[in-house]
Design a protein around this motif. Sequence first.
Motif, PDB file in Angstrom:
ATOM      1  N   VAL A   1      -7.400   1.261   5.177  1.00 35.08           N
ATOM      2  CA  VAL A   1      -6.008   0.428   5.411  1.00 35.08           C
ATOM      3  C   VAL A   1      -5.708   0.535   6.940  1.00 35.08           C
ATOM      4  O   VAL A   1      -5.303   1.766   7.165  1.00 35.08           O
ATOM      5  CB  VAL A   1      -5.041   0.790   4.236  1.00 35.08           C
ATOM      6  CG1 VAL A   1      -3.828   0.060   4.789  1.00 35.08           C
ATOM      7  CG2 VAL A   1      -5.477   0.194   3.029  1.00 35.08           C
TER       8      VAL A   1
ATOM      9  N   ALA B   1      -1.378   4.816  -0.625  1.00 35.50           N
ATOM     10  CA  ALA B   1      -2.633   4.489  -0.977  1.00 35.50           C
ATOM     11  C   ALA B   1      -3.708   5.650  -0.319  1.00 35.50           C
ATOM     12  O   ALA B   1      -4.579   6.182  -1.098  1.00 35.50           O
ATOM     13  CB  ALA B   1      -3.013   3.260  -0.720  1.00 35.50           C
TER      14      ALA B   1
ATOM     15  N   PHE C   1       0.933  -1.238  -0.017  1.00 32.91           N
ATOM     16  CA  PHE C   1       0.217   0.004  -0.048  1.00 32.91           C
ATOM     17  C   PHE C   1       0.892   1.049  -0.049  1.00 32.91           C
ATOM     18  O   PHE C   1       0.460   2.273  -0.114  1.00 32.91           O
ATOM     19  CB  PHE C   1      -0.821   0.047   1.114  1.00 32.91           C
ATOM     20  CG  PHE C   1      -1.816  -1.141   1.303  1.00 32.91           C
ATOM     21  CD1 PHE C   1      -2.877  -1.199   0.560  1.00 32.91           C
ATOM     22  CD2 PHE C   1      -1.387  -2.390   1.829  1.00 32.91           C
ATOM     23  CE1 PHE C   1      -3.926  -2.193   0.445  1.00 32.91           C
ATOM     24  CE2 PHE C   1      -2.227  -3.435   1.838  1.00 32.91           C
ATOM     25  CZ  PHE C   1      -3.406  -3.481   1.006  1.00 32.91           C
TER      26      PHE C   1
END
Length: 288
Positions: free
Chosen positions: A230, A239, A210
């Motif tokens: 996340v 991300a 990520f």
Amino acid sequence: MQVPAAISVSQAITLCNTALNDYTLSIEGEVSGYSLSRGQFVFFDLKDEEKEARLSCFMMVHQLTVPVEDGMRVVVTGRPGIFVKSGKFSITLQKVEPKGEGSVRRAFELLKKNLHEEGLFALDRKRPLPLYPKNVGIISSSDAAGYGDFMRIVETRLRGIHFTMANVAVQGKDAESEICTAFDHLNSHYALDVIVLIRGGGSIEDLHAFNSEPVARAIVRSKAPVLVGVGHERDITIADFCADVRASTPSNAAQILLPTPDEVRAIVGRLIQDGHRRVENHINLLRE
């Protein structure tokens, strides 16, 4: 003892490279003498501080998915060989990964700076999420705790939503490529209102995919708006910066994505009251 017949230099190099052809090595060391040539080729030495040993490394710039600078500790994967023209022994790299929290965090900061300057985090390119999405894509691991948390919240929210699941690795060597492939597949095969990218918390090494450039670019080029949830609240990834909307956790992503039945009833109630008021105002206007 019979002396073997002499061979040419190029034949000797070919013979050595043939012998080395079956070997793929993963090597840990410190980057030294990093350079970029003609915007296409990356060169650096990988050194071992204890014994002062060095290996020359080479790769194409498009294969380098994390920023690298001198002093970073990395693990490289590649094939050994000898360049014909220079006669120099080198490792032709396929992959470079930062090693250790310090190097991982430095790579994160370098990539964040580069993508920010390129405009991938710009607010004017971010899209709002629809209030009542009908078709939602999910990119996650079906075995991950974060996915379970997301779905438990979804079950208490607005019903009638069609979910399309892309089951991917969210950690490890395959995570990055599988996440990128999932974005491209969902966008090319489905008409989605939103794509949700989720996974639970973990160390900065666990969240490596990520914080990678390929995943960042897959988010930005997505046709559908992207909601990213996340890690835990304290976890911030590349991300997150690229997402159209960021959620602090997978559970929070579900809360952002869908309203509760009570919230929907409240909205409908306000619309009914507004409709009644408009009708009454219009009747009074006609009477006057």
